[in-house]
Design an enzyme around this catalytic site. Sequence first.
Site, PDB file in Angstrom:
ATOM      1  N   PHE A 116     -15.548   9.025  -2.415  1.00 20.22           N
ATOM      2  CA  PHE A 116     -14.811   8.530  -0.724  1.00 20.22           C
ATOM      3  C   PHE A 116     -13.815   7.357  -1.785  1.00 20.22           C
ATOM      4  CE2 PHE A 116     -13.649   7.136   2.832  1.00 20.22           C
ATOM      5  CZ  PHE A 116     -12.782   7.681   3.121  1.00 20.22           C
ATOM      6  N   GLN A 117     -12.248   8.168  -2.013  1.00 23.09           N
ATOM      7  CA  GLN A 117     -11.976   7.373  -1.983  1.00 23.09           C
ATOM      8  C   GLN A 117     -11.788   6.528  -3.728  1.00 23.09           C
ATOM      9  OE1 GLN A 117     -11.091   4.490   1.278  1.00 23.09           O
ATOM     10  NE2 GLN A 117      -9.605   5.971   2.320  1.00 23.09           N
ATOM     11  N   LYS A 166     -15.229  -2.493  -6.708  1.00 20.40           N
ATOM     12  CA  LYS A 166     -15.914  -3.796  -5.254  1.00 20.40           C
ATOM     13  C   LYS A 166     -17.028  -4.004  -5.267  1.00 20.40           C
ATOM     14  CE  LYS A 166     -16.675  -3.245  -0.633  1.00 20.40           C
ATOM     15  NZ  LYS A 166     -16.768  -2.588   1.078  1.00 20.40           N
ATOM     16  N   MET A 474      24.489  12.383  -1.675  1.00 19.89           N
ATOM     17  CA  MET A 474      24.857  12.411  -2.853  1.00 19.89           C
ATOM     18  C   MET A 474      24.836  13.931  -3.508  1.00 19.89           C
ATOM     19  SD  MET A 474      26.171  10.806  -5.313  1.00 19.89           S
ATOM     20  CE  MET A 474      26.609   9.302  -5.427  1.00 19.89           C
TER      21      MET A 474
END
Length: 572
Positions: A116-117, A166, A474
């Site tokens: 996850f992540q 972590k 632009m």
Amino acid sequence: MTEYNKMKGADIVVTALEKVEVDIVFAYPGGASMELHQALTRSKKIRTILPRHEQGGVFEAEGYARASGKVGVCIATSGPGATNLITGIADAYMDSIPLVAITGQVPQHFIGKNAFQETDIVGVTRPIVKHNYLVQSIEELPRIIKEAFYIASTGRPGPVVVDIPKNIQQAECIPHFPEKIELKGYKLEYPVSEAQIEQILKAIETCEKPVIYAGGGIISSAASDELLDFVKKSNIPITTTLMGIGCFPETHPLSMRWFGMHGTVAGNYAVDEADLLLAFGVRFDDRVTGKVEEFASHGTIVHVDIDPSEINKNKVVHIPVVGNIKEVLKAISKKVKSREYTGWHQKIQKWMSEFPFKYKDHSDKIMPQYVLEQIDQLTHGEAIITTGVGQHQMWAGQFIKYTKPRSFITSAGLGSMGFGLPAAIGAKLACPKQTVIDIDGDGSFVMNVQELATAYIDKVDVKIVILNNQHLGMVVQWEDRFYKGNRGHTFIGDPSLADPTDPQHSYPNFVKMAESFKIQAQKVIHKKDLRGALEKMLAHDGPYLLDIIVPYQEHVLPMIPGGKTVKDIIIE
């Protein structure tokens, strides 16, 4: 030497940041970086600014670095937090800005398993950093943080990424903080020989139409004083790149201001006609050179740069010099002989008089260039100007005169929309006593509008001027010039309105938007109200937004079309 007790990895990171004298970090927390945030709450020396998007945070860190000359620091979590930093990292890489981006990473035992992540941010950022690290052990944290700052800030500055799993942030050890850094193969000293100095001096002695072409390298190396001294002694006219704006006072009689795609006609003509081009701290970017084969083709080119990879990369030169431009300027200034160059100066002055930056003023409409002239008058050249990207960026370069380095802060190489507001926040935090104004477009501003919350909550007194033309100006200009005016999704107003261009009903309502963030704001439609509104904004204590309605039909001129030459310059 200070003895330390056992510390968590996250506390080691924060202590290492304190040791390299970091005072502000721009950090958005998440699962893989929350240990770092817990450690930051224990720091007595570092102020943590909470951006409202990681891209806002990295642009804020860049604004801080560009205004101060110090290393900007941002922190994000793993996965989407880290990938949201990528545009800012690439921006710092293109413009040679010292930046350290620290990212949390999933625990080591999850790496490579699509946890996850999880994102391989080291792999993703490899082409757009000066260096990056995936920290493998807690013991190497103190060395890696110190190395990251050393690499980011020395030689040619640039971004460094430090990715910290972590479990390493949570682990404990007794840290050893190194006193100095020595990196094998990382060469910083490029001594310039006496023979190379003599070669440059001989080229100066034998030329008749010399021009200095100065870039961001002058600002990075803090060589503005040396450049001014050299110009005074040599009497050689000078033009800069967009990144070099402010490295030499634009009010000086020998300044042709900046040149390139939307720069001065005089600067472009002079570089084209020069028999000697002294290229100092530049990279021969395509927006400067146009068709590179025909750029400065009439004379000798001297190129001085700290980065050997830039020499002969875009343009093959006659006298290549790898070295610190500050030291090279000191060396040539000692020996250079002043010459008159009377005819050359007169020719340049004629071009400057004949082709100034200009526009057609209207009695009823607020022209964007007029807004910038008023800001220049009211701030007396003392403000730091940041910009988004687009027409307003070019006009901010054209219609405000800059006399000091680090006073024009813009995303030049990458051209990142959404840069202006967060960069202004970072610049104001770096230079709290200076007026900081974000000149923005309605398209650019919306891309990081959430940073209004950062400005309000952290009491960052930035001023925001939106030149609102309801279009991506632009791109519209290119549509008008090269696509027969066919609009390819460049109108960003509300098409459901009876008259979508009615200034009373411009979309979105930036005043209400700002007020929802508790920031004072005002909309200006009529020219007679502009000066008073600007004065009120500048006098206000705290962040303030001005939404100024300008016509969308206006073009930035002069213009050298992409890939063309100075012969193709559009003036009217």
